[in-house]
Every structure is written in structure tokens, then in C-alpha cells.
Write an enzyme that holds these catalytic residues in place. Structure first.
Site, short mmCIF file in Angstrom:
data_model
loop_
_atom_site.label_atom_id
_atom_site.label_comp_id
_atom_site.label_asym_id
_atom_site.label_seq_id
_atom_site.Cartn_x
_atom_site.Cartn_y
_atom_site.Cartn_z
CG ASP A 173 48.41 40.94 27.79
OD1 ASP A 173 47.97 41.65 28.72
OD2 ASP A 173 48.19 39.71 27.71
CG HIS A 208 45.21 45.15 30.04
ND1 HIS A 208 44.37 44.52 30.95
CD2 HIS A 208 46.24 44.27 29.82
CE1 HIS A 208 44.87 43.34 31.27
NE2 HIS A 208 46.00 43.16 30.59
CG HIS A 268 42.78 40.58 28.20
ND1 HIS A 268 43.55 41.03 27.15
CD2 HIS A 268 43.65 40.28 29.19
CE1 HIS A 268 44.83 40.98 27.47
NE2 HIS A 268 44.91 40.54 28.71
NE ARG A 270 40.98 34.35 37.73
CZ ARG A 270 41.71 35.10 36.90
NH1 ARG A 270 42.04 36.33 37.26
NH2 ARG A 270 42.07 34.64 35.72
#
Length: 385
Positions: free
Chosen positions: A244, A242, A298, A308
Site C-alpha cells: 500500500d 502490491h 500482499h 467477498r
């Protein structure tokens, strides 16, 4: 990313539940290595075992604000090159207290290891942008992200305590310390955001005050992300590909790598570096530059060995602020490429009926043009006789 992960055992409590709190034992009954179909991504989206590192510029903000002409020229040149190509760079010596960030990450650890019923006190409502969510709470039924998030509103208005108040109202007084740190973090990252937009203004060859004034009354978002381990990480994604829809993203990663960026038809990683923030351009800022600076595709990948965690601050304009590229930027890159809109319009689309991807801004602009055409045809001036 390692693919031989059969011995991983860590999982997220929230990811063992489905909509309406229906329990799904370890996703799939007794076979803990089987990934539910709704989490599996198509072959063309699946993560590769190894990707090269994307070498992005590391910008020393202390030097940039020192006033030294050569330092300013070097920083603006590097940022301009990166933002015209992919929109990613890293900032160091940024002025944010790393002890504060350490405290926030401790709160992230504590919150996401809470029982699901505790986290769901702050469950995000459909169409809203704040609160807790996991993959089964959202509005999608396939290609689900392997993650949990907790999002908070951060308002630039003086004396605003929106983040702290939300935590108290939903999670109660035992989480007051969390709310206090999230509020302080939002203030610190808002200040960093103002430095970033000054840098971007100069990099574009316009006044450093131009974007700073535009965002001075911003209504932004602080998002805490938790990516559990996965026995078969090659089948899933923490966050799908996607761009942002917001303006500027300020990302703080823990020590676990997972951010990947798509540049020149290839995926690259941006591994975490101590005491730094990853900055990337979002769709709203790309339109504000008339397309000169790029909002890049990204994603986040997961692994089988270690969970994470990351923290993202999404700088956004005030909801009623009209997003329109300055004339001087349109003159540098004619014609005007984007219709005027407000951030609230784009936010509503992505929260209600559109899943952010690499064509979000394109789809939104098509919608804006369609609505404008309908208005023109229904207005008295546009009525046929």
C-alpha cells in the site's frame, strides 16, 4: 481456495461491461467457464490452492489504553516484532461500534448489486482517487483485478462531510442513508487510526504524540471492495501483489477469506476474525520510520463459491504535509534512507502513471531524486560557467 469450480454461477454485473459501456456477454459469449485473457495473471503470480495461515499478534487496545504497564509493554513488544518483520497485526477491543460496521456492510451489499448504470453515476475519473470503478474502467489493459471498488474521501477536519456529500452529489438522495453511514464509519476509523499511530509511536520507542500530531489533519480514503465469484479462481486475482502506498491500512473483512501476505518467500493467509480489524503498514509510514517498520507485499484472492466484501480505511497525511522521519528514528537506524516528499507527490504518481506493486516506494524515490538532480542542474548555483 477450491479449484474445482465449474458449477459457480454468481458474477458481477459490472464485470460484463467493457470500456465505454461496450457489452461483453458473460465475458466470452456462450462459454461461461472461459476467463478473458486480460484477467489472467502470469504463472508466477497465480494463487495456490492452499496456503498456511500467518499468525499475527492480536492486540487488545482496551488493555493498551488502560495504563497498565505490563499490558502496554506486551502490546508494544508484539507490534514492534510484527512491524519489523512484515507490518501486519490485528486489533480487538478497539472501540468501533460493530453495529455501525454491520450497517456499512449492508450498504456495500446493496450498492454493488445495483445496475451498472446506477453505480456509474459515481464513476471515478482518470487521475482521481474517489468514486466507483471496475476492472474495465481503469487505465490498465492486462492483469486486471477481479473486483469492483467504491472509494470516498474522509477528511479529519472538524465538521467535514466529504463522504456524505460525494454520495449525495453523485448517486442522489436515495443513497443518503449510505452516505451517512460511510461518513460515520470514516470518523470512527479515523479515531481508531489515531489510536494505532499512538501505539506505533510507543512501539518505536518515541513519544505516542509524535505520529498522532502528524496525522491529526489527515486526508484519508475509505474504500469499499467487492470480489465476485469466479469459475476459475486459480487464473485470476482479486487484487494483484502490491504494497500500500498509503500510511496505515485498517481493514474490515466479511466472513470470506481472501487476504494473503508474502513473508519469507511464501504466501500466507490472514483469515477474518469476528469484531476485529487487520492493520498493516504502508509505504508512506515505512518511510516515516526510516525503514524500521516494513510495508509488506500482499494480495486478494477470489473463490468460486461465495463473493467477498471488505472495507479498507487508508490513513494518509494532509496532502501538503512533508513526510520526513523524525531525527530520533534516523539515529536508531542511520543513515536517512528516504528523501523528503509530500503525500500528494506519491499519490499523483500512483494515480496517473504507476501501478502500485512491491517496488512503488523505490520507484518513487528514484523519481524524487531525479527531479531533485534536474532542479540542482538548472538552478543558478548549479549552472556551469
Amino acid at each position: 481456495m477450491a479449484l474445482n469450480c465449474m458449477n459457480a454461477t454468481e458474477s458481477s454485473p459490472a464485470l460484463n461491461h467493457v470500456k465505454n459501456r461496450e457489452y461483453r456477454p458473460a465475458f466470452c459469449g456462450s462459454d461461461e467457464t472461459k476467463i478473458p485473457e486480460d484477467f489472467i495473471w502470469p504463472e508466477e503470480f497465480k494463487a495456490a490452492e492452499v496456503v498456511p495461515e500467518l499468525h499475527v499478534p492480536h492486540i487488545d487496545l482496551k488493555k493498551f489504553f488502560s495504563g497498565n504497564e505490563s499490558d502496554v509493554e506486551e502490546a508494544t513488544r508484539l507490534v514492534d516484532e510484527a512491524c519489523r518483520k512484515h507490518g501486519f497485526f490485528v486489533v480487538v477491543n478497539h472501540g468501533v461500534d460493530m453495529e455501525l460496521m454491520k450497517g456499512v456492510h449492508e450498504c456495500i451489499d446493496e450498492f454493488f448489486t445495483m445496475p451498472l448504470d446506477v453505480k456509474q453515476r459515481a464513476q471515478r475519473k482518470v487521475g482521481e482517487n474517489y468514486g466507483y470503478t471496475n476492472s474495465f474502467i481503469g487505465r490498465f489493459a492486462s492483469k486486471l483485478p477481479w473486483k469492483e471498488t467504491f472509494s470516498l474521501r474522509c477528511v479529519a477536519a472538524q465538521n467535514s462531510s466529504a463522504a456524505h456529500d460525494y454520495v449525495l452529489d453523485t448517486l442522489g438522495s436515495p443513497f443518503s442513508h449510505h452516505g451517512k453511514l460511510y461518513q460515520e464509519c470514516g470518523i470512527a476509523l479515523n479515531e481508531l487510526g489515531m489510536k494505532i499511530v499512538e501505539l506505533l509511536g510507543l512501539s518505536l520507542g518515541i513519544s505516542r504524540e509524535c505520529f498522532k500530531n502528524f496525522y491529526e489533519d489527515n486526508d484519508s480514503i475509505l474504500r469499499l471492495n467487492y470480489y465476485p465469484t469466479c469459475d476459475k479462481p486459480e487464473l485470476v486475482l482479486g487484487t494483484g501483489p502490491h504494497s500500500d502506498p498509503t500510511s496505515i491500512t485498517i481493514l474490515h473483512q466479511d466472513h470470506v477469506s481472501g487476504l494473503q501476505v508474502f513473508v519469507d518467500d511464501q504466501w500466507y493467509s490472514i483469515p477474518p476474525t469476528p469484531d476485529s480489524f487487520v492493520i498493516n503498514i504502508g509505504d508512506t509510514f515505512m518511510s516515516l520510520t526510516n525503514g524500521i517498520y516494513k510495508s509488506c507485499l500482499h494480495r486478494a484472492v477470489v473463490n468460486c463459491k461465495e463473493s467477498r466484501k471488505s472495507l479498507a480505511f487508508f490513513l494518509c497525511p494532509a496532502h501538503d504535509k512533508v513526510v520526513r522521519a523524525p531525527e530520533e528514528l534516523v539515529e536508531k537506524n542511520p543513515p536517512r534512507n528516504y528523501s523528503d516528499y509530500t503525500w500528494e507527490m506519491l499519490l499523483k504518481m500512483t494515480q496517473k502513471d504507476y501501478r502500485a506493486d512491491f517496488k512503488t516506494l523505490e520507484a518513487f524515490m528514484a523519481r524524487v531524486q531525479k527531479e531533485k538532480s534536474l532542479e540542482d542542474t538548472t538552478s543558478p548555483a548549479g549552472t556551469s560557467t
